[in-house]
Design an enzyme around this catalytic site. Structure first.
Site, PDB file in Angstrom:
ATOM      1  N   GLY B 149      40.902  23.379  39.319  1.00 24.10           N
ATOM      2  CA  GLY B 149      42.010  24.335  39.308  1.00 24.10           C
ATOM      3  C   GLY B 149      42.534  24.589  37.903  1.00 24.10           C
ATOM      4  N   CYS B 150      43.477  25.511  37.804  1.00 19.48           N
ATOM      5  CA  CYS B 150      43.972  25.926  36.490  1.00 19.48           C
ATOM      6  C   CYS B 150      44.848  24.850  35.847  1.00 19.48           C
ATOM      7  CB  CYS B 150      44.700  27.266  36.604  1.00 19.48           C
ATOM      8  SG  CYS B 150      46.001  27.344  37.849  1.00 19.48           S
TER       9      CYS B 150
END
Lengths: 344, 344, 344, 344
Positions: B149-150
């Site tokens: 994920g970011c």
């Protein structure tokens, strides 16, 4: 491999040349100059370039070094190219000037708008106006190219099909243009602060902006006669982008304007005529060398409204400069310019 | 040529995959699905893609069609990949999932944070966590990759050198993260309106954000022991970018942190350790697949401050997904990912 | 009617004083000075003031004229109040200094952080730190008030309840602060351009920011002992607002933090403790003299997270200065400060 | 004390009414309705209102309750006021409608532009168009006021002096208008997301926008004849503000336009004609009930360019509604509307 020099590489058009040339398969930047930043690595000043130009540093401009390049871009304030272009051309180096120094054919008009004498009127006869969509053949033969300005590019590409065909009244043209703040450059001025230009909209230079004579010159050429143009630029709270909203009175309501525009630009790799009814957004061209255009005739009246958007730093400056270079060196015009706009 | 399918192409990670893959010399997008936009051309929805994907239109997801691809990216909300991944893997197609469906190894923890049962726990044993900087060898062999994920990417890359070497107290880690609004996706929600999220700053999900268990899992692996992490995400008035400000207590003041970070990432093409004293800006990675990191120890105290920035849609999502694809298919990891960040 | 003078009225805190004082029923601005703008009408420089101060023009600072005022605000860079405050006090005029000149009690520490000798150490014993929530009684008696800085206000108000009650470990405090660009003032600097600071996030001065000693001094007073503070300021792409995210380790998990904060600020007109679970937004205080605070203990652990927001130009500068003036002159503390924040 | 009711208080014009009325010395909000938010306190939805309306909560609209108010504002989508206004008027309550329901005198034209039949044509004869600068006497006597729209206010105030005096050709008027995103309301729509509307500029509704007939109706009244108007609205990446750039051809170059505009608005408290050569910024009216205007004749030609700016939520909606209320109830027109614009 084309050996490239850049004079005045610290501003936004300079870093944009570097960004785009990093992806160009047949050009490499050999020299980049800046008096104030001598010795500084470009990647230290612009960290987005880290990993792409790790050896390149700014040097003091010098005709001998620049003259060893195949082509030199001027990304400088007006006046600088006047002083250096002649010497460079004498060494056999081609010159592509992103400033306004050679855009106006009339040296006196230049002097009037820029408040100083033209510094190289003897070069004007051979200076080619670098808007490929009107001047491609001349660009191929040029030694000195004056890249079209940002407002002038968006405005001319929007008006050309109408004027070339004599379909609009040339006396009552209006260009209401909105520009992002990067058009004002990287200089430290109060008016370009985030706290001054952010969250606000204003017109400026309504009395007369320096791009007015350049646009008029181009439109006159297209129309084959004098034109009357009202040009109002606006500062818009965004970084990149120009949105030109153009108004003209049609002389013949029967013309299929959509077809006219599509045909005019059918073979242009960097002009995109949108489907009828579209409203181009500046973000659809962010970072890309393209002008997107839509043409409207509201309520089927006499008034044509053309919407024309570009990224002022790309199709309005550095991308267009590279497009000119590609043409000048006989390359595929699209080389190094195929990246997709950043959206969102 | 790798034949690529994309499930759920209407969101920001979908269009970003298209933007990046348009420049990839060895991959082509054959299928892109969206139930709601069936039949719509991608370039009609995202005009930045005009001229790049003119034939491509959204279709309804269908295993037979997707199964004809070499690899399928899921750019979907959580839950969708659970339902389809197994069938696709059975056809021999590789799956690269940008959603959170296979990031947590523990199905029960997934269920707790996502408020629904895990839909494909049987696939978890073979799901490979797609953060190349820690998992490159496993990625090469994978069939199913769960792209990091970011927030987890920015945070893990920032903490890893310290934790892998046992140089920080793992019990008192803090990640104060700031994200642009694109992290919230393209869904029409009041909180993401320009008038709500613009010109303002706020924290959110302080009680507990879904990326917390993912980050904890990664840091635990690096530290070889349990970690205590306080994670506070903030919504920042910009489109792209994550800035992670990371705090850790060093257990040994004598270590040269700058050297530690430089060595850890010396061979990583997409992690850039800045010179000592630097402050990375999110715009220096805008549009580019890179994480830039700086490490500080203010006033020479115990507290280390690591600054780590990425573009959440690139190194935090679609760029990283393509990096994973390159590794998986034995290509140069940098293929299609060499563009320069857009600055300004 | 209180007769007010303002020294250095061209910056953002100056115009903000004018904005707020225009609505103050018992104060009027008699003098405003600026060497560079002598003779310019304030409404010509700041058109938002048109119709409110049509007669008022900038004049050169002069002790005789300023000394005819009841109170003089300094909205100047550091060093200016050092030079003038003593003379003004001698005329019987009160001085409210918005700069950092008299905030630090230790002249040597001031000299260290500001890189020049303290210009008026003899005034330090009577300088009162202008944070009403901790110093109201002293402010009533003061002649010389050093208005608390922007980061220091948000940070101290957030930490005070914990530290005053000995409920947090004072050795491991962290203040991760995000500020709008107006905190950098109206000076023309490249870093504050819309094209540099817009659409980007970065930390700065991680090595040590000038507000660090001021915050430490205030927290030490509250805690009754030395404190260890890591302070990381960030530049955020917005005009106004500070969001302080504060981290502290509680020494006693049993305390009801929500009640603690509510009680501490129950009688404070300008500190608003939000309901449990809230996330204050900076826009909820835009233009208003209020600090909104929420307190969290994520996952019921040891770590407390306090979220504290102010408008840096109001509660962080000019509004707070007027609040101090109201107290000093025995007025209702809220006079002229009751406007509602602008949202959206 | 005027007892005020607000129907539809959850949108931006609703919260703006609350912000402004909090400072009004002779009005108090007794009722505010919202079907979807029944029972929610206004200060929970809009935290900027905390401390100002702590007892006020949304209730379901009900004629009996609303009918107990002296005046009811409609801050609703079109159609709602049609349904309720008649009943309220019957109770003796005055109605001030911020929506478009009663702005067009011609019910058929309304039906055409809004795509549904007019719901209360019987009320049209007594509906007064609430633009005080043209209709002050009628407003004093009104029971039902249709507050002028945002684009129509900026555009009409800009064109009126020319048209009333017959100084411009009424057939070729152009209004190129730029609006902040708050003009689109608080509804969750993709087009108003920060990631869609931020950092971009676009025109919209070039084919025909609903404000076109309203503007035409007002200009026709001023000119005493039919007018030809091209109206192009643009979405601008900011929250508040409208910048109207107006183009007209003068029929007599000899007129002193500056004097004309100054005289026309000499006694108007909320129209500010700037000095010759000015360029008004939208931020100079942010949060304030004022229209600032500058008039230009570039290069001394035939084309007049008028620049007219307002805050769309204040002089373009809620502030103007309160101005109407003040006139209607015989109060000083400026009551509650004297705050200074927020700049920066």
């Amino acid at each position: 491999m084309i050996k490239v020099g850049i004079v005045g590489g610290t501003g936004y058009t300079g870093v944009e040349l570097l960004r785009l040339l990093a992806q160009h398969p047949q050009a490499e930047v050999a020299v980049i100059t800046s008096r104030s930043e001598e010795g500084v690595k470009v990647a230290d000043m612009y960290p987005n370039l880290r990993g792409h130009y790790d050896g390149l540093a700014f040097s003091v401009p010098d005709v001998a070094t620049l003259g060893s390049c195949d082509v030199v871009f001027f990304a400088t304030p007006h006046g600088v190219a006047h002083a250096l272009a002649g010497e460079l051309l004498a060494t056999g180096t081609k010159v592509i000037d992103l400033s306004a120094d050679f855009r106006l054919q009339d040296a006196e008009e230049w002097a009037k708008w820029y408040g100083q004498p033209h510094g190289a009127p003897e070069l004007l006869p051979e200076a080619v106006y670098g808007l490929p969509e009107v001047n491609r053949e001349a660009i191929k033969q040029a030694r000195l190219i004056a890249v079209a300005g940002c407002y002038p590019t968006a405005t001319q590409l929007g008006f050309l099909p109408l004027l070339e065909q004599g379909l609009a009244n040339p006396a009552t043209l209006i260009a209401d243009c909105k520009s992002g703040v990067s058009g004002a450059g990287r200089g430290a001025s109060v008016g370009s602060l985030l706290c001054e230009a952010g969250e606000s909209m204003k017109a400026y230079s309504v009395k007369g902006h320096r791009h007015l004579p350049e646009i008029r010159q181009g439109l006159r050429r297209a129309a084959g006669q004098d034109v009357g143009l009202t040009f109002v630029p606006h500062l818009t709270p965004m970084i990149r982008g120009i949105h030109a909203t153009l108004y003209a009175t049609v002389v013949n309501r029967g013309v299929d304007l959509q077809a006219l525009y599509e045909q005019r630009y059918a073979n242009e790799p960097f002009v995109d005529v949108l489907p009828a009814g579209s409203h181009p957004e500046t973000r659809s061209v962010r970072g890309a060398n393209v002008c997107r255009i839509a043409v409207h005739r509201p309520q089927d009246g006499d008034q044509v409204v053309v919407l024309s958007v570009i990224d002022n730093l790309v199709k309005g400056a550095s991308g267009q400069a590279i497009q000119n270079m590609n043409i000048l060196f006989g390359l595929d015009e699209r080389l190094g310019l195929s990246n997709v706009a950043l959206m969102p």
